[in-house]
Design an enzyme around this catalytic site. Sequence first.
Site, short mmCIF file in Angstrom:
data_model
loop_
_atom_site.label_atom_id
_atom_site.label_comp_id
_atom_site.label_asym_id
_atom_site.label_seq_id
_atom_site.Cartn_x
_atom_site.Cartn_y
_atom_site.Cartn_z
CB THR A 194 -4.17 -32.07 -32.40
OG1 THR A 194 -4.87 -31.88 -31.19
CG2 THR A 194 -4.95 -33.04 -33.29
NE ARG A 222 -12.96 -30.04 -25.77
CZ ARG A 222 -12.03 -30.09 -26.73
NH1 ARG A 222 -11.15 -31.07 -26.73
NH2 ARG A 222 -11.98 -29.18 -27.66
CG ASP A 225 -11.78 -30.84 -33.67
OD1 ASP A 225 -11.22 -30.80 -32.55
OD2 ASP A 225 -11.17 -30.63 -34.73
CB THR A 245 -4.87 -29.25 -35.44
OG1 THR A 245 -4.37 -28.78 -34.17
CG2 THR A 245 -4.16 -28.50 -36.56
N GLY A 246 -7.08 -27.44 -33.80
CA GLY A 246 -7.42 -26.10 -33.32
C GLY A 246 -8.46 -26.19 -32.24
N GLY A 248 -11.42 -27.13 -30.86
CA GLY A 248 -12.34 -28.17 -31.33
C GLY A 248 -13.81 -27.79 -31.34
N1 ASP Z 1 -8.74 -29.94 -31.94
C1 ASP Z 1 -8.28 -30.51 -30.70
C2 ASP Z 1 -9.42 -30.49 -29.71
O1 ASP Z 1 -10.13 -29.52 -29.65
C3 ASP Z 1 -7.13 -29.79 -30.10
C4 ASP Z 1 -5.99 -29.48 -31.03
O2 ASP Z 1 -6.14 -29.53 -32.23
O3 ASP Z 1 -4.87 -29.22 -30.56
O4 ASP Z 1 -9.56 -31.44 -28.98
#
Ligand code: ASP
Length: 328
Positions: A194, A222, A225, A245-246, A248
């Site tokens: 992301t 879906r 975040d 990022t992570g 979500g």
């Molecule tokens: N945060 C993003 C999500 O959950 C994914 C990511 O950060 O890679 O959609």
Amino acid sequence: MKNLILSLFLGLSFTLFSQDNPIAIVIHGGAGTILKKNMTPEMEAAYQAKLQEAVEAGYAVLQQGGSSVEAVEKTIRILEDSPLFNAGKGAVFTHEGKNEMDAAIMEGKNLNAGAISGVTTVKNPISLAIQVMNNSPHVMLSGKGAEEFAREKNIELVDPDYFYTESRMKALERAKEREKDEGFWQNTDYKFGTVGCVAVDKNGDIAAGTSTGGMTNKRWNRIGDAPIIGAGTYANNLSCGVSGTGWGEYFIRATVAHDIAALMEYKGLSVQEASHEVIYNKMAKLGGDGGVIALDRQGNIAMEFNTAGMYRASIDANGKRTVAIYKE
Ligand code: ASP
């Protein structure tokens, strides 16, 4: 003589009172199990070069007197156009083999925000989020309606095939295989790449933006975040701008981005302390993982994550450059 003194006085007061705010910028290209042992030197160099290109482009906008929103857009579009990151061109695949993208922008001076979710034909989702903020009465648009709005605003649309990349398709196949043994999203790392950017411009205005394809193998439309204001994206001149990022779901439940800003505004924590607190003592304790980039009006920067790595780069208020991938 009198005139000379007067103009000297005016000149001096102008320089004293029209001092520009320090400019600064920070970006991420996703957090996750990013380990040196899994990277080739070529891949590492490619990531570093793209991060550097993007952060320098955003910084140049700020140096030329552009706004933080313009800097964020410029930076994120470069990352969206690269197949290396899970946003735009390199977006991950859903369970059905589609690419559904989310993005958001927020302005710290007036708390204006724009977000879009689940778009499948928008080449640069960050630019659509900015249109939503500036040219619609709404904050968040989704799916078909968001694409209809994009068409009205002459935002570039592409065939969904544009987002096909072989590496992301392989990642989906692997995810489906693993799902059979481990269950849906258990113990796996489906979140990489992301992108996000936070900048402060010469007027002291902060902006934060995030753009993503979400998580590999996601289903049922879906939404993560990234487009949720206060979860993956937030900006307030009184505190800071944040892009996350992570995983979500955890960022939503922990309202990560807004919590960081609130700790600064209400409790006087620094941007570094607040980011650490929310990532390690709130989000991680729920069981989530990931990271944030954040900066305040003075250009203080935080890049905090509880994963092995986070693609990241910054240029601080003194012009000091950083490009990094792993923890240390
Ligand atoms: N945060 C993003 C999500 O959950 C994914 C990511 O950060 O890679 O959609």
